[in-house]
Design an enzyme around this catalytic site. Structure first.
Site: not given
Ligand SMILES: *Cc1c(COP(=O)(O)O)cnc(C)c1O
Length: 387
Positions: A175, A200
């Site tokens: 991720d 983000k």
């Molecule tokens: C926000 C986030 C997610 C989930 O993403 P969404 O777009 O809110 O569904 C997954 N991993 C990390 C590290 C995040 O900051």
């Protein structure tokens, strides 16, 4: 666009995006279509139905693939939509090794959704490669990790972890939401798949929710494409347009996020009312050397422990004027939050403290405002809280 020929600053603007052939329109249009004309039954021009494929989405998928140095990209309606798609690869009886401090939504989908399908999860300290190795079983099919992690900014050795997964014939997924491809490209370090929350930094303006999976493996990409269509967690064309607009400025935004975060981390580090600062760019951060090796800069996220109580830390996050009290991260505006009563409230207090998430911990998503305004804002809020 030939990816090898251009730097990421150029690809972020141009990859996947050509002026419209018919009109010369520079920007990828928002293709607001559910369906597409066919010339004869089954004879279409690449698109038949927008859950399966949409031209605005295609451009975004190509753009994101280029940024991560991937051959293939697939977009989803949210970061959780991407994570769910990776979980769709699993079968009953499979085992997953993952971090003990993964994103809360990731922890939730593992333990409250996929757990019931007899898929087993082991949560380990991912900064310890021996602990990762020890957690592997004969039925381990997936290694899922984040780096830097939330909210303590722990740094995981991607190359080392991906190599362990490889030895065990498991798929490694990183991720990469916190670092973005501008700072860290896990596929180059041996990972099989990169997952993103586009919500983000890639979107970057706190105005859209989205997700993506990037890979060089054609078979995995084909399966992700199957699940896009079969499960249907795909983004609409307006959302894809917004993310495409965001990625154009990713490099310039990230430079400023990093510069501001570094300056704030150093200022907090010298502050007498701050017990500890968690920022991988600080030399005494335990993950500093690995971060320096696998990242091009240290990112825009940091956390710090106030020398005070949970209530005093709450006052800090309430008293800031430039920093907005909010969850989420990665937008141009600075955000501040307190993990204990907010993002990490679901974790029992004892467990939370054991993981190093103290009552007075404050997490900051440093925006791209003028750094002097950000420092003086934190300064006045800390003073008010400790009065
Ligand atoms: C926000 C986030 C997610 C989930 O993403 P969404 O777009 O809110 O569904 C997954 N991993 C990390 C590290 C995040 O900051």
């Amino acid at each position: 666009m030939n990816d090898d020929q251009f730097q990421i600053e150029t690809r972020s603007i141009h990859a996947g995006q050509e002026p419209d052939e018919e009109t010369g329109a520079l920007m990828t249009p928002i293709f607001a279509n559910s369906t597409y004309e066919q010339d004869a039954p089954g004879d279409h021009r690449g698109y038949e139905y927008s859950r399966t494929g949409n031209p605005t989405r295609t451009d975004l998928e190509e753009n994101l693939a280029s940024l991560e140095g991937a051959d293939y990209g697939r977009c989803f309606a949210s970061g959780m939509g991407s994570i769910n798609t990776v979980c769709n690869l699993l079968e009953s009886g499979d085992h997953v090794v993952t971090g003990n401090d993964v994103y809360g939504g990731t922890h939730r989908i593992f333990t409250q959704v996929y757990d019931q399908y007899e898929i087993e999860f082991t949560f380990v300290d991912m900064t310890d490669l021996e602990a990762i190795e020890a957690a592997f079983q004969d039925n381990t099919e997936l290694l899922w990790l984040e780096t830097p992690t939330n909210p303590l900014m722990s740094v995981v050795d991607i190359e080392g972890a991906a190599a362990i997964a490889d030895e065990h014939d498991a798929i490694s997924v990183i991720d990469n939401t916190f670092a973005t491809p501008y700072l860290q490209r896990p596929l180059e370090l041996g990972a099989d798949v990169v997952s993103h929350s586009l919500t983000k930094y890639l979107g970057g303006h706190s105005d859209v929710v989205g997700g993506a999976l990037l890979t060089n493996d054609p078979e995995l990409d084909e399966r992700f494409g199957f699940y896009q269509n079969a499960v249907g967690a795909t983004p609409g064309p307006f959302d894809c347009f917004l993310v495409l607009r965001g990625t154009k400025t990713l490099p310039v935004r990230m430079d400023r996020h990093c510069d501001n975060a570094r300056a704030i981390a150093e200022w907090l580090d010298g502050h007498s009312d701050v017990d500890h600062v968690y920022y991988p760019g600080l030399e005494d951060h335990p993950g500093h050397d690995i971060a320096a090796r696998q990242m091009d800069d240290f990112g825009g996220m940091l956390s710090f422990e106030l020398d005070g109580t949970l209530e005093q830390a709450s006052t800090v996050v309430e008293e800031t004027e430039v920093f907005t009290l909010a969850e989420s991260l990665g937008g141009v505006e600075s955000l501040i939050e307190q993990p204990a009563p907010m993002t990490h409230a679901a974790i029992p207090r004892e467990e939370r403290l054991e993981a190093g998430l103290t009552d007075s911990l404050i997490r900051v998503s440093v925006g791209i405002e003028h750094v002097d305004d950000l420092v003086s804002d934190l300064d006045q809020a800390i003073q008010t809280a400790l009065e």
